[in-house]
Every structure is written in structure tokens, then in C-alpha cells.
Write a protein that holds these residues in place. Structure first.
Motif, short mmCIF file in Angstrom:
data_model
loop_
_atom_site.label_atom_id
_atom_site.label_comp_id
_atom_site.label_asym_id
_atom_site.label_seq_id
_atom_site.Cartn_x
_atom_site.Cartn_y
_atom_site.Cartn_z
N GLU A 105 0.81 -1.21 0.00
CA GLU A 105 0.00 0.00 0.00
C GLU A 105 0.85 1.28 0.00
N MET A 106 2.03 1.20 -0.59
CA MET A 106 2.90 2.37 -0.59
C MET A 106 2.32 3.51 -1.42
N PHE A 107 1.42 3.19 -2.35
CA PHE A 107 0.78 4.24 -3.15
C PHE A 107 -0.66 4.50 -2.73
N TRP A 108 -1.04 3.97 -1.55
CA TRP A 108 -2.31 4.37 -0.93
C TRP A 108 -1.98 5.61 -0.09
N HIS A 109 -2.09 6.76 -0.72
CA HIS A 109 -1.43 7.97 -0.24
C HIS A 109 -2.01 8.50 1.07
N GLY A 110 -1.15 9.05 1.88
CA GLY A 110 -1.55 9.72 3.11
C GLY A 110 -1.67 11.22 2.92
N LEU A 111 -1.79 11.93 4.04
CA LEU A 111 -1.90 13.39 3.99
C LEU A 111 -0.60 14.03 3.52
N ILE A 112 0.54 13.36 3.80
CA ILE A 112 1.85 13.84 3.39
C ILE A 112 2.50 12.74 2.55
N ASP A 113 3.13 13.11 1.44
CA ASP A 113 3.78 12.11 0.60
C ASP A 113 5.09 11.62 1.23
N GLN A 114 5.74 10.65 0.58
CA GLN A 114 6.96 10.06 1.14
C GLN A 114 8.06 11.10 1.37
N SER A 115 7.98 12.22 0.70
CA SER A 115 8.99 13.28 0.87
C SER A 115 8.99 13.85 2.28
N GLY A 116 7.86 13.73 2.96
CA GLY A 116 7.75 14.32 4.29
C GLY A 116 7.46 15.81 4.28
N VAL A 117 7.26 16.38 3.11
CA VAL A 117 7.00 17.82 2.99
C VAL A 117 5.50 18.06 2.94
N PRO A 118 4.91 18.77 3.91
CA PRO A 118 3.47 19.04 3.88
C PRO A 118 3.08 19.84 2.63
N GLY A 119 1.95 19.45 2.04
CA GLY A 119 1.48 20.13 0.84
C GLY A 119 0.01 20.48 0.93
N ARG A 120 -0.64 20.53 -0.24
CA ARG A 120 -2.04 20.95 -0.30
C ARG A 120 -2.95 20.07 0.53
N ARG A 121 -2.76 18.75 0.48
CA ARG A 121 -3.67 17.85 1.20
C ARG A 121 -3.54 18.05 2.71
N PHE A 122 -2.30 18.22 3.18
CA PHE A 122 -2.10 18.45 4.61
C PHE A 122 -2.73 19.78 5.04
N SER A 123 -2.58 20.81 4.23
CA SER A 123 -3.15 22.12 4.57
C SER A 123 -4.67 22.03 4.68
N GLU A 124 -5.27 21.25 3.79
CA GLU A 124 -6.72 21.10 3.83
C GLU A 124 -7.15 20.32 5.09
N PHE A 125 -6.36 19.33 5.47
CA PHE A 125 -6.64 18.59 6.69
C PHE A 125 -6.53 19.51 7.91
N ALA A 126 -5.57 20.42 7.90
CA ALA A 126 -5.44 21.36 9.00
C ALA A 126 -6.68 22.25 9.11
N ARG A 127 -7.23 22.67 7.97
CA ARG A 127 -8.48 23.45 7.99
C ARG A 127 -9.63 22.62 8.56
N LEU A 128 -9.68 21.34 8.17
CA LEU A 128 -10.72 20.45 8.70
C LEU A 128 -10.60 20.36 10.22
N CYS A 129 -9.39 20.20 10.73
CA CYS A 129 -9.20 20.11 12.17
C CYS A 129 -9.68 21.37 12.88
N ALA A 130 -9.38 22.54 12.30
CA ALA A 130 -9.80 23.80 12.91
C ALA A 130 -11.32 23.89 12.95
N ARG A 131 -12.00 23.44 11.87
CA ARG A 131 -13.46 23.49 11.85
C ARG A 131 -14.06 22.51 12.86
N VAL A 132 -13.49 21.32 12.94
CA VAL A 132 -14.03 20.32 13.87
C VAL A 132 -13.84 20.78 15.31
N LYS A 133 -12.73 21.44 15.59
CA LYS A 133 -12.48 21.92 16.95
C LYS A 133 -13.57 22.89 17.38
N ALA A 134 -14.11 23.64 16.43
CA ALA A 134 -15.17 24.61 16.75
C ALA A 134 -16.56 23.98 16.80
#
Length: 406
Positions: A105-134
Motif C-alpha cells: 500500500e505504498m501508493f495508498w497515499h496519506g496526507l503527506i507524501d513520502q517526501s515528508g514535505v506538507p502540501g495541499r492535502r495536509f493544509s486542507e486537513f489542518a483546515r478540517l481540524c480547525a473546523r471540527v475543533k469549533a
């Protein structure tokens, strides 16, 4: 798969029902295709008739035993996450944090790719977390439904091993009915076919192929006491020993429905309908299956408008006790199911939201103090929605959450 498991038996002795959700990342172009995962969420909530957990949520492109799918479009991670909450999830876990370096499942992608560099998907997850917290005010809210859709694992398996006609799939029929009511802003519970029905106003019985006597008894009592029932084609075909019942279809449901089937046509093309008994738009069609109905006590609502059976009833409505029973002798296109959902809701004076664009669903969670309304644009286009006397435009996969004190 989920839709062939007996999730109600599976979860009966568990404290909490849980599910992994991987919705489509590329939506189908066919306007008749139902792609929403809302029915699966309603099934998991219906497994124990209580809130559930989401143990794996889409975080990026999928790829393992299958080729890598298109990546998540902007808004999907946030919108699909909030959709699970809208349908009763109290716990939401992404799968996964970072894409695996090795393994199947190495290509069943997570929020961050193998590079370890946060990108668009991680940023969107961070927005989701902020909304859920409220959303801590949602903590003890639940989804209360006026409509139940009966689900039976035996129906799914029986129709899987003996396909009735190309494209006729039990789970797809379940999903189409959920989408019809969800597109009217009405909550639905997908409950076991033999579950008690008290508290519901409308019960949908899609393709009850193998007759469960408990189901027939419950529906009879439900209609007798004032409930509205919708029974669809390929109901009442077999008994529990897998033998065809030697009576006119819909056999055990014939008294409830007030009609019988004289002949049927497994059709490979849509058949137009004339529907004087339905307050509906033009363009209603029978699809996949055409039961030719002989009304007894029932009133015809729609007639076939083509083929050699032009003028033959396709849908009937029967007064039974203090309730109402519809027999829908076809699968039907989306406008037909929407019209039938509206008719059934009106028969019980149940509220709904007319005029929602295709692809927009409205769901509510509530408790004694507050009601939360979730308006989700599950489409790749911006949609304009009119609610509470004002218009609002939703971006693709945008979720609006409105709080109302009760």
C-alpha cells in the motif's frame, strides 16, 4: 464488501460500529450515476441505530491492488470529512498521516507524501481540524430520521448470485433511494430488514427478493397504524429456502400493495412513463425492470408510455388501514425516485426541502438544545442553494454548517 455483509448482525454485540470511507476522487459524468457514500454512512449508523466511528478516511490518491486513482480535488478532504460527521460519526481518523515507504500500500497515499514535505492535502486537513475543533457543541447530538430504508444482506447475496438484468444491483438501488431523500434534505436510516419500525413515517423496501416473514409482519402493522411504505420491483420472489414462491408477484406483499404482476420485462433501455398520479416534472422513465401491474384495490399512479405494454400501470398506490403502500414496478431514473419520495413524504405531512440542486444533500444532527444543518455540495461544480429565504453559493465539495437553537 460492505454491501454484502450482514452489518447489523456483525455489530449487534459491539459497543460501536465503525467503517472505512474511500469515496470517489473522480466523479462520473453520467447524471444517472449515484456516487455518494452517504448511504454507506447511513448503513453504519443504522447498524446499531446510533452514532458510529470512521476509522479510515480518504487522504489522497488510492493505489495498491488497483492502479493509482486521480488525486483528491480541492475541498474533498475537508468536505468528505465533514460529511461523515453530518451522518453521525463521532470519531474521524484519516488514513493515513504519511504515505508508506514500502509494502503493497505504498501508493495508498496519506496526507503527506513520502517526501515528508506538507502540501495541499495536509493544509486542507489542518483546515478540517480547525473546523471540527469549533464543533464541540455537536458532541451529544444524533441524527434523527423520519425515513427508514430496509437493508438485507441475504437480498444482496441472492441478487448477486442470480443477476436479474444487467445493471440491476441491490446496493445501487439502496443508494439511489438514499440519494432521492437526501436530495430533499431528509435524513434516512438504513436499518435491518426485520428491525422494529416505530418512530418512522416512511419505510422504503427496495428489492425484497427473499421474503422475510418478520419483515412482512412489521410492514403490515406499520401501514395499518398509518405509516407509508414503498415496495419496489423484484420483491416477494423467493422464500427462505431459495425457492420461487408459486403465487402472483409480489406474493407476500400483494395484499399490502393492492396489486399483482401479470408479466415482467427485464429491459435494456429506459421506458418513458406517463404519471398523472405524481406531481412531477417531465422525463420520468422506468429503467432496468418493468413489472406490468394489475391493480386490485390500488390506484394506478404511472403508466408505461412505450413498448407493447403502453398504457399498463407501472406504479400503484394502495390505502391500507390508516396508511399508504406504493408498489413501484421498476427501478426508475432519478427524477422518478425523487417524485416518489416527494409523494411519500407528502402522504405523511413530513417536511422536506424542494429545489435543491442535483449533488447537494442536506442532513441534520440534533439534541434537546440545538439543531445542526449540514449542506454539502458533493459535486465538482459550484452550486447555488436557497435556504431560509436567502441564496448561498457552495464551492465544489464545500460544507456549510448552520446552528439553530431549539
Amino acid at each position: 464488501g460492505l454491501h454484502t455483509m450482514d452489518v447489523h448482525k456483525l455489530c449487534a454485540h459491539l459497543d460501536v460500529a465503525a467503517y472505512d470511507k474511500y469515496p470517489e476522487t473522480r466523479l462520473p459524468a453520467d447524471p444517472e450515476a449515484v456516487y455518494t457514500t452517504a448511504a454507506a454512512l447511513d448503513l453504519m449508523r443504522g447498524a446499531k441505530r446510533q452514532n458510529f466511528w470512521l476509522m479510515e478516511q480518504l487522504s489522497g490518491p488510492k493505489g495498491a491492488w488497483c492502479p493509482i486513482t486521480p488525486t483528491t480535488r480541492p475541498g474533498m478532504i475537508e468536505g468528505y470529512g465533514l460529511q461523515t460527521i453530518a451522518h453521525g460519526a463521532d470519531l474521524l481518523l484519516q488514513f493515513r498521516w504519511r504515505s508508506a515507504v514500502k509494502g503493497a500500500e505504498m501508493f495508498w497515499h496519506g496526507l503527506i507524501d513520502q517526501s515528508g514535505v506538507p502540501g495541499r492535502r495536509f493544509s486542507e486537513f489542518a483546515r478540517l481540524c480547525a473546523r471540527v475543533k469549533a464543533l464541540d457543541w455537536l458532541e451529544d447530538t444524533t441524527v434523527c430520521s423520519s425515513v427508514a430504508i430496509l437493508y438485507g444482506a441475504e437480498q444482496a447475496m441472492a441478487l448477486q448470485i442470480q443477476p436479474q438484468t444487467p445493471g440491476f444491483e441491490y446496493w445501487q438501488q439502496i443508494r439511489r433511494w438514499q440519494a432521492a431523500f437526501g436530495g430533499l434534505g431528509v435524513n434516512t436510516d438504513l436499518i435491518a430488514e426485520d428491525a422494529p419500525l416505530a418512530g418512522y413515517g416512511v419505510v422504503v423496501v427496495p428489492c425484497h427478493f427473499v421474503v422475510n416473514p418478520v419483515t412482512v409482519h412489521n410492514l403490515t402493522e406499520f401501514a395499518q397504524n398509518g405509516g407509508t411504505v414503498l415496495v419496489t420491483a423484484r420483491s416477494g420472489v423467493k422464500d427462505e429456502t431459495n425457492g420461487c414462491i408459486m403465487e402472483p408477484l409480489p406474493t407476500a406483499f400483494a395484499a399490502l400493495c393492492g396489486c399483482t404482476v401479470s408479466e415482467y420485462d427485464p429491459t435494456d433501455r429506459p421506458v418513458p412513463l406517463a404519471a398523472p398520479g405524481l406531481d412531477a416534472e417531465a422525463g420520468l422513465s422506468a429503467t432496468l425492470w418493468c413489472d406490468l401491474l394489475q391493480p386490485g384495490a390500488a390506484e394506478p399512479l404511472a403508466f408505461y408510455a412505450a413498448e407493447y405494454y403502453r398504457g399498463t400501470p407501472a406504479i400503484c398506490k394502495n390505502r391500507y388501514g390508516r396508511g399508504m403502500v406504493y408498489y413501484v414496478g421498476t427501478c426508475g431514473n432519478r427524477p422518478l425516485l425523487r417524485a416518489l419520495a416527494v409523494s411519500a413524504l407528502n402522504s405523511r405531512d413530513l417536511p422536506f426541502l424542494p429545489g435543491l440542486p442535483e449533488g447537494v444533500q442536506v442532513t441534520t444532527r440534533q439534541n434537546a438544545r440545538v439543531c445542526a444543518r449540514f449542506t454539502f455540495n458533493e459535486s465538482e461544480n459550484a452550486q447555488t442553494v436557497r435556504l431560509d429565504g436567502r441564496e448561498q453559493t457552495l464551492a465544489p465539495f464545500e460544507m456549510r454548517i448552520d446552528r439553530k437553537e431549539r
